[in-house]
Structures are given as structure tokens and as C-alpha cells.
Motif scaffolding. Structure first.
Motif, PDB file in Angstrom:
ATOM      1  N   TYR A   7      66.501  20.354  72.215  1.00 39.59           N
ATOM      2  CA  TYR A   7      66.032  21.425  71.352  1.00 39.59           C
ATOM      3  C   TYR A   7      67.144  22.038  70.504  1.00 39.59           C
ATOM      4  O   TYR A   7      66.962  23.102  69.947  1.00 39.59           O
ATOM      5  N   ARG A   8      68.270  21.388  70.414  1.00 44.65           N
ATOM      6  CA  ARG A   8      69.297  21.913  69.526  1.00 44.65           C
ATOM      7  C   ARG A   8      68.769  21.977  68.099  1.00 44.65           C
ATOM      8  O   ARG A   8      68.030  21.086  67.680  1.00 44.65           O
ATOM      9  N   PRO A   9      69.130  23.000  67.325  1.00 42.60           N
ATOM     10  CA  PRO A   9      70.107  24.053  67.596  1.00 42.60           C
ATOM     11  C   PRO A   9      69.565  25.271  68.335  1.00 42.60           C
ATOM     12  O   PRO A   9      70.215  26.310  68.340  1.00 42.60           O
ATOM     13  N   ILE A  10      68.359  25.188  68.914  1.00 43.86           N
ATOM     14  CA  ILE A  10      67.860  26.309  69.701  1.00 43.86           C
ATOM     15  C   ILE A  10      68.709  26.439  70.965  1.00 43.86           C
ATOM     16  O   ILE A  10      68.999  25.433  71.629  1.00 43.86           O
ATOM     17  N   VAL A  11      69.100  27.628  71.312  1.00 44.77           N
ATOM     18  CA  VAL A  11      69.894  27.830  72.523  1.00 44.77           C
ATOM     19  C   VAL A  11      69.332  29.008  73.300  1.00 44.77           C
ATOM     20  O   VAL A  11      68.704  29.908  72.744  1.00 44.77           O
ATOM     21  N   ASP A  71      58.590  35.873  73.622  1.00 45.26           N
ATOM     22  CA  ASP A  71      58.356  35.088  74.841  1.00 45.26           C
ATOM     23  C   ASP A  71      59.097  33.757  74.828  1.00 45.26           C
ATOM     24  O   ASP A  71      58.681  32.793  75.475  1.00 45.26           O
ATOM     25  N   ASN A  72      60.199  33.675  74.087  1.00 45.56           N
ATOM     26  CA  ASN A  72      60.999  32.454  73.985  1.00 45.56           C
ATOM     27  C   ASN A  72      60.250  31.296  73.314  1.00 45.56           C
ATOM     28  O   ASN A  72      60.675  30.150  73.392  1.00 45.56           O
ATOM     29  N   GLU A  73      59.119  31.562  72.668  1.00 37.18           N
ATOM     30  CA  GLU A  73      58.380  30.477  72.021  1.00 37.18           C
ATOM     31  C   GLU A  73      59.027  30.136  70.682  1.00 37.18           C
ATOM     32  O   GLU A  73      59.539  31.001  69.968  1.00 37.18           O
ATOM     33  N   LEU A  74      58.986  28.864  70.341  1.00 34.27           N
ATOM     34  CA  LEU A  74      59.619  28.400  69.115  1.00 34.27           C
ATOM     35  C   LEU A  74      58.729  28.551  67.898  1.00 34.27           C
ATOM     36  O   LEU A  74      59.207  28.904  66.818  1.00 34.27           O
ATOM     37  N   LEU A  75      57.441  28.270  68.026  1.00 34.59           N
ATOM     38  CA  LEU A  75      56.601  28.101  66.834  1.00 34.59           C
ATOM     39  C   LEU A  75      55.289  28.883  66.873  1.00 34.59           C
ATOM     40  O   LEU A  75      54.870  29.422  65.870  1.00 34.59           O
ATOM     41  N   GLU A  87      68.910  31.881  68.763  1.00 32.76           N
ATOM     42  CA  GLU A  87      68.904  32.250  70.161  1.00 32.76           C
ATOM     43  C   GLU A  87      67.487  32.602  70.585  1.00 32.76           C
ATOM     44  O   GLU A  87      66.821  33.417  69.945  1.00 32.76           O
ATOM     45  N   ALA A  88      67.059  31.990  71.678  1.00 38.25           N
ATOM     46  CA  ALA A  88      65.683  32.201  72.121  1.00 38.25           C
ATOM     47  C   ALA A  88      65.402  33.653  72.476  1.00 38.25           C
ATOM     48  O   ALA A  88      64.255  34.071  72.510  1.00 38.25           O
ATOM     49  N   LYS A  89      66.463  34.447  72.752  1.00 39.02           N
ATOM     50  CA  LYS A  89      66.223  35.848  73.067  1.00 39.02           C
ATOM     51  C   LYS A  89      65.609  36.598  71.884  1.00 39.02           C
ATOM     52  O   LYS A  89      65.028  37.660  72.047  1.00 39.02           O
ATOM     53  N   VAL A 145      65.391  23.027  81.531  1.00 38.53           N
ATOM     54  CA  VAL A 145      66.668  23.708  81.777  1.00 38.53           C
ATOM     55  C   VAL A 145      67.053  24.497  80.533  1.00 38.53           C
ATOM     56  O   VAL A 145      66.719  24.121  79.407  1.00 38.53           O
ATOM     57  N   PRO A 146      67.759  25.619  80.709  1.00 39.35           N
ATOM     58  CA  PRO A 146      68.291  26.330  79.540  1.00 39.35           C
ATOM     59  C   PRO A 146      69.207  25.413  78.743  1.00 39.35           C
ATOM     60  O   PRO A 146      69.877  24.531  79.289  1.00 39.35           O
TER      61      PRO A 146
END
Length: 466
Positions: A216-220, A276-280, A270-272, A210-211
Motif C-alpha cells: 500500500y505504499r505510499p500509504i503509511v 477510520d483508516n479507510e483509503l477510498l 498517513e492513515a491517521k 500489518v501496519p
């Protein structure tokens, strides 16, 4: 297969690729709908972004479907040629039976080749996504054709079976003669390395269900943006293809006090703003073998070295306690293929380049500076050294991907993906073996990996198949 230059019936193309072309047309229609929906909602900026992303994907699907159906031109895999030659162009190595496994695009499809040092093909495997991983066909993010997915990460077993990744789609094991032995329809990619206790270490990926997942905080992911958070996983996969262990790399780093690094761009990420919204973007996992452990007094056999591209981060972790024992941010940039080397250093393929340095179609311009190299760092002293890429004649560039494997005696086997080239260099930096995956006079086909194996590694005595 339809030979190049043959007359291709539109009706035959229609019948063979009806579902894929229909899906692509529908996809393009949705793109247009999304665009106008954005305007109707008063959000032209988001509409334009959606149109740009979705229409680009739809165009690639349509193009790849027709190209593949007619066996015309595999543009997805092509790069401008940087030097002449085809196949093995340099070979000063003794004929001791050693074999090299190459990963790329061969024989009109993505696939693998096992070659002798003189270039003779001993065995080959075609990797058609639609046939080998049907569990993923039609799923979100799955390629619509066999010509718009890469192979990324591969190895061969002593019995001649091969294990490889379809990039972010799953791992497959094929027998010596191409029969599917098992498939792991998870989002695996980049590397497959043997585990000392059996099975494999494979890079995986999870998508937050889910968004704004609180884990995954602080990722939003703000409500105004599409997509969900993509997290990388350490996967240990058994010899039968089942997942034995998995660990979130983002959570591992946060548990080890890396929040200052992962949030260095602000109080919220912010993932935007992410690709591709990837973290790492984890791109390598390798286990410290028992025979090398004595060279690394701060580590133990079984520890893992990982490469995280988007933070220029390489670190070593104990997979029993998930304690990070060592890490370094740079001196490499957007590195791949982190390795424990026999002299007690950790080597990487240093891409030394950013994605925007290749074109929007993924093609690297011929005039782009050739700045990639092989770096090694001593984890005890922190001193880094340049192993290859410093001298005239050693210039290379791979904006993305790249692979290095140390050979007995200290040679380095290197896959320069963007150049469609694999080379082996000795300790003096001299090329002793080179293979170029030629397409035509002006183009090469990308090479995503290479591994060399001594003849004694194999139990196979007859490589022939029906």
C-alpha cells in the motif's frame, strides 16, 4: 418483545443482555486504562484520542443494549422529521402490481419490507445481526447489539428471497419466509447489484494484515498511531454466496495511473488522517447491462461503474482487464449510487455535503441546508446536468448514504436516507410517489435503500408464510 410502556424487570434485562453489557463495561474499562496508559507514557494527546474514540463506542454499545432490551427508543436510526405524514403520503401511479423493496428499520428491528404502491405490506424480513450472522459476533469491529448496525445494500430475487448487507459485517441471503440460505461473513457494505452471468457485485473491504504493508505504499501507518489500513474491494459473489472474484480498488487505481490523485495531499499519506483508516470509501458497483450497452459507445456490456466517495470519483472499468475506461472527479461531492442511465449518461446521488455537517451523533440538524441532488454526466462530452433538486419543493439532504434507481420511462426512485423518505419523481421533477418511515411526531427512521420491481419480475404467487 417487550411492548413500549411495559414494566421491564432489571433481572430479565440482565439475563438477556448479560454478555453484551459485560462486554461494553469491559470495553469502557479498557478505554479508561488506555487513557491512563497514554499519560503514563507521556502521550496525553494520543491518550485523549483513544479515550474519545473508544469511550464513544462503549457509550453507544451500552445505550443500544439497554434501549434494545427494553424496546424503548432506537436512537441509532432516528433523525428529526422534516415533513408530516407516515407510510405512503403521495401516490399518483397506476395500480399495475408493482412492488417496492424498502430497507431500513421496521417492526422494532433493522429489516426489509416489500410494499405495494398503496403502502400495503406484502412481505417483511427482520434482520437481527446476532441471529443471522453469528459468525461475526464477537469479532473485532462487530456490533455488540442488533441495534447498532445498519442494513446497507439489498435486492430481492424473483422467488422472493432477499440478499442484503449488514454494514461492514457481511452479506446474508434469506428465503421468502426468513430462513437463512447462506451468509458471507466478510466486511461487505453499501451496494449489492446483480451480475449478468449470475450472482452479485458487492462492495467489500480488506484490512491490511500489518501496519505499513508495502503493498500500500505510499500509504503509511506510523508506529505512533493505532489501527491498520482499510482497502475497498470489488467482490463478485456467486449465487451460493461464495466469492468468485475480488480486486483491490486502491491497487486497481494505482495500476491505472491514479497515483497523482491518490497522493495529491503530499508525498506520503498517513492513515491517521483518514476516516477510520479507510483509503477510498467505495460505495457502489453496478454492471452495464446488455440492454443499455448501445447507449454507451465507449463502453461494453459487463463494464462496471464505481463510486469512490472520499475522492469525489466515479469511474468505469473493464472487469476482465481491470482497465479504467473513463473517470470523472466531480462535479458531485461525496456522491453515492452511481448508475448507468438509459439515455447514455451516468447518474449519481450527489450528497453535496461532508460528514461534519451532521452532528457527532450522526443526527442531521433540521436547519442544515438541503443541498443534495441527482446529477448525471455524459461520459462522451463530459457535460453534467441536474436531474432533480433544482426547483422549489425538490429540496433534500442526505449527508451520508443515498440511493437512486431509474425506472422504465425515466422516473427516478430516490432514497433520502437522512429524511427517512423514499420518493419517485417523473421527468418533470414532480413527486408521483412518496413513503415516509415515521417513528413518532418528531422523528423518522432512516431509509438506506429502495428498489421497485414490476409484478412480472416475480415467480411468487403466494406471499404468505407460516
Amino acid at each position: 418483545m417487550i411492548p413500549i410502556g411495559a414494566t421491564v424487570s432489571l433481572s430479565s434485562l440482565y439475563e438477556k443482555y448479560y454478555s453484551r453489557v459485560l462486554a461494553a463495561v469491559a470495553f469502557a474499562t479498557v478505554c479508561g486504562g488506555a487513557f491512563f496508559f497514554g499519560y503514563a507514557k507521556g502521550s496525553p494527546r494520543s491518550a485523549a484520542a483513544i479515550l474519545s474514540d473508544w469511550s464513544g463506542q462503549a457509550a453507544e454499545v451500552l445505550d443500544a443494549a439497554w434501549q434494545q432490551a427494553a424496546r424503548l427508543r432506537p436512537d441509532h436510526f432516528l433523525q428529526p422529521s422534516r415533513k408530516p405524514g407516515s407510510g405512503v403520503t403521495v401516490n399518483t401511479l397506476p395500480d399495475d402490481g408493482e412492488l417496492v423493496l424498502l430497507t431500513g428499520f421496521f417492526d422494532s428491528d433493522p429489516g426489509l419490507r416489500l410494499v405495494r404502491r398503496d403502502g400495503t405490506v406484502v412481505a417483511s424480513w427482520r434482520a437481527k445481526f446476532s441471529e443471522l450472522l453469528p459468525e461475526r459476533v464477537g469479532k473485532p469491529g462487530a456490533p455488540q447489539t442488533d441495534w447498532n448496525v445498519d442494513l446497507h445494500g439489498a435486492l430481492i430475487e424473483p422467488d422472493g428471497s432477499v440478499v442484503f448487507n449488514f454494514e461492514y459485517q457481511g452479506a446474508v441471503k434469506l428465503s421468502r419466509c426468513g430462513a437463512r440460505l447462506w451468509a458471507l461473513p466478510e466486511r461487505t457494505s453499501h451496494s449489492i447489484e446483480p451480475a449478468s452471468t449470475g450472482g452479485y457485485w458487492i462492495v467489500g473491504r480488506a484490512i491490511a494484515p500489518v501496519p505499513n504493508d508495502p503493498n500500500y505504499r505510499p500509504i503509511v501507518v506510523p508506529d505512533r498511531t493505532a489501527g491498520q489500513i482499510e482497502d475497498d474491494l470489488i467482490l463478485k459473489v456467486g449465487a451460493d454466496g461464495g466469492v468468485v472474484l475480488q480486486k483491490s480498488v486502491y491497487k486497481l487505481l494505482m495500476e491505472n495511473g491514479f497515483a497523482p490523485l491518490l497522493t495529491a495531499t503530499g508525498t506520503e499519506m498517513e492513515a491517521k488522517s483518514l476516516t477510520d483508516n479507510e483509503l477510498l470509501h467505495l460505495n457502489m458497483i453496478e454492471e452495464l447491462r446488455p440492454d443499455l450497452a448501445a447507449a454507451f459507445p465507449s463502453f461494453a456490456a459487463g463494464d462496471l461503474v464505481l463510486s469512490v466517495r472520499d475522492y469525489n470519483l466515479v469511474f468505469v472499468v473493464d472487469p476482465d482487464t481491470w482497465t479504467v475506461k473513463w473517470h470523472s472527479v466531480g462535479p458531485w461531492l461525496r456522491q453515492h449510487s452511481a448508475r448507468f442511465l438509459a439515455d447514455g449518461t451516468i447518474g449519481v446521488f450527489n450528497n453535496n455535503a461532508f460528514v461534519f455537517q451532521s452532528g457527532p451523533d450522526g443526527v442531521t440538524p433540521l436547519d442544515a441546508p438541503r443541498v443534495s441532488n441527482i446529477l448525471a454526466v455524459d461520459p462522451t462530452s463530459g457535460r453534467a446536468s441536474l436531474r432533480y433538486g433544482e426547483k422549489p419543493g425538490q429540496e433534500m439532504l442526505s449527508v451520508v448514504r443515498g440511493y437512486v434507481q431509474e425506472q422504465p420511462g425515466g422516473d427516478l426512485l430516490i432514497a433520502e436516507a437522512d429524511a427517512g423518505r423514499v420518493l419517485q419523481v417523473n421527468a418533470a421533477g414532480r413527486t408521483v410517489w412518496e413513503y415516509i418511515n415515521r417513528y413518532d411526531a418528531g422523528h423518522v427512521l432512516e431509509m438506506t435503500g429502495a428498489r421497485a420491481y414490476p409484478a412480472s419480475y416475480f415467480s411468487v404467487t403466494d406471499w404468505s408464510c407460516p
